[in-house]
Design a protein around this motif. Structure first.
Motif, short mmCIF file in Angstrom:
data_model
loop_
_atom_site.label_atom_id
_atom_site.label_comp_id
_atom_site.label_asym_id
_atom_site.label_seq_id
_atom_site.Cartn_x
_atom_site.Cartn_y
_atom_site.Cartn_z
N THR A 28 0.84 -1.20 0.00
CA THR A 28 0.00 0.00 0.00
C THR A 28 0.88 1.25 0.00
O THR A 28 1.84 1.33 0.77
CB THR A 28 -0.90 0.01 1.25
OG1 THR A 28 -1.66 -1.20 1.27
CG2 THR A 28 -1.84 1.20 1.25
N LEU A 29 0.55 2.19 -0.85
CA LEU A 29 1.27 3.45 -0.90
C LEU A 29 1.25 4.09 0.49
O LEU A 29 0.17 4.28 1.08
CB LEU A 29 0.62 4.38 -1.94
CG LEU A 29 1.29 5.71 -2.20
CD1 LEU A 29 2.69 5.52 -2.78
CD2 LEU A 29 0.43 6.53 -3.16
N ARG A 30 2.41 4.38 1.02
CA ARG A 30 2.50 4.89 2.39
C ARG A 30 1.69 6.16 2.60
O ARG A 30 1.01 6.31 3.61
CB ARG A 30 3.97 5.12 2.75
CG ARG A 30 4.19 5.41 4.20
CD ARG A 30 5.64 5.36 4.55
NE ARG A 30 6.26 6.65 4.29
CZ ARG A 30 7.49 6.96 4.65
NH1 ARG A 30 8.26 6.07 5.23
NH2 ARG A 30 7.97 8.14 4.39
N SER A 31 1.72 7.06 1.65
CA SER A 31 0.99 8.33 1.79
C SER A 31 -0.52 8.12 1.79
O SER A 31 -1.27 8.99 2.24
CB SER A 31 1.40 9.31 0.69
OG SER A 31 1.07 8.79 -0.59
N SER A 32 -0.99 6.97 1.31
CA SER A 32 -2.43 6.69 1.29
C SER A 32 -3.00 6.61 2.71
O SER A 32 -4.15 6.96 2.94
CB SER A 32 -2.72 5.38 0.57
OG SER A 32 -2.38 5.48 -0.78
N GLU A 74 7.66 -3.72 6.73
CA GLU A 74 8.58 -3.64 5.60
C GLU A 74 8.10 -2.58 4.62
O GLU A 74 6.97 -2.61 4.15
CB GLU A 74 8.68 -5.00 4.90
CG GLU A 74 9.71 -4.99 3.80
CD GLU A 74 9.84 -6.34 3.10
OE1 GLU A 74 10.53 -6.39 2.07
OE2 GLU A 74 9.24 -7.32 3.56
N GLU A 75 8.99 -1.65 4.34
CA GLU A 75 8.70 -0.61 3.36
C GLU A 75 9.53 -0.87 2.11
O GLU A 75 10.70 -1.24 2.20
CB GLU A 75 9.03 0.77 3.93
CG GLU A 75 8.14 1.16 5.10
CD GLU A 75 8.43 2.55 5.61
OE1 GLU A 75 8.46 3.49 4.80
OE2 GLU A 75 8.65 2.68 6.82
N TYR A 82 7.27 5.27 -1.63
CA TYR A 82 7.33 4.26 -0.58
C TYR A 82 5.98 3.59 -0.40
O TYR A 82 4.95 4.24 -0.35
CB TYR A 82 7.77 4.88 0.75
CG TYR A 82 9.25 5.18 0.76
CD1 TYR A 82 10.17 4.15 0.96
CD2 TYR A 82 9.72 6.46 0.55
CE1 TYR A 82 11.53 4.41 0.94
CE2 TYR A 82 11.08 6.73 0.54
CZ TYR A 82 11.98 5.69 0.75
OH TYR A 82 13.32 5.94 0.73
N HIS A 83 6.04 2.26 -0.30
CA HIS A 83 4.87 1.43 -0.07
C HIS A 83 5.13 0.57 1.17
O HIS A 83 6.28 0.33 1.51
CB HIS A 83 4.61 0.49 -1.26
CG HIS A 83 4.14 1.22 -2.48
ND1 HIS A 83 4.95 2.06 -3.20
CD2 HIS A 83 2.97 1.21 -3.11
CE1 HIS A 83 4.27 2.53 -4.23
NE2 HIS A 83 3.06 2.03 -4.20
#
Length: 91
Positions: A28-32, A74-75, A82-83
């Motif tokens: 998942t997109l981190r900023s989401s 885990e990124e 970044y996800h």
């Protein structure tokens, strides 16, 4: 107690309501997470939290993850963004 903690930390309440833990989920997109949190915060009366900065949000979010036993987050970088693996947002 969980409800009380959620009121003290809206990110903990958001985590309990909106975040899915699934090791098989596509990263998942981190900023989401922040974007979804801001919408959720507005809809749930946390107006003071809807404009939280990305760095502050991610620090608090990682603390909530740790408090819930998720310590091996885990990124990965995909197409320059970044996800996060293993967690997602409920539809």
């Amino acid at each position: 107690m969980e409800e009380y903690e959620g009121r003290l930390n809206p990110i903990a309440e958001y985590f309990n309501e909106q975040v899915i833990i699934d090791p098989t989920i596509y990263p998942t997109l981190r900023s989401s997470f922040r974007k979804d949190f801001c919408k959720w915060a507005e809809a749930n009366g946390f107006d003071n939290m809807k404009s939280i900065g990305a760095t502050r949000f991610w620090d608090l979010f990682k603390k909530v993850l740790k408090d819930n036993g998720i310590t091996d987050l885990e990124e990965v970088k995909i197409d320059g963004n970044y996800h996060v693996k293993g967690i997602g947002i409920r539809p």
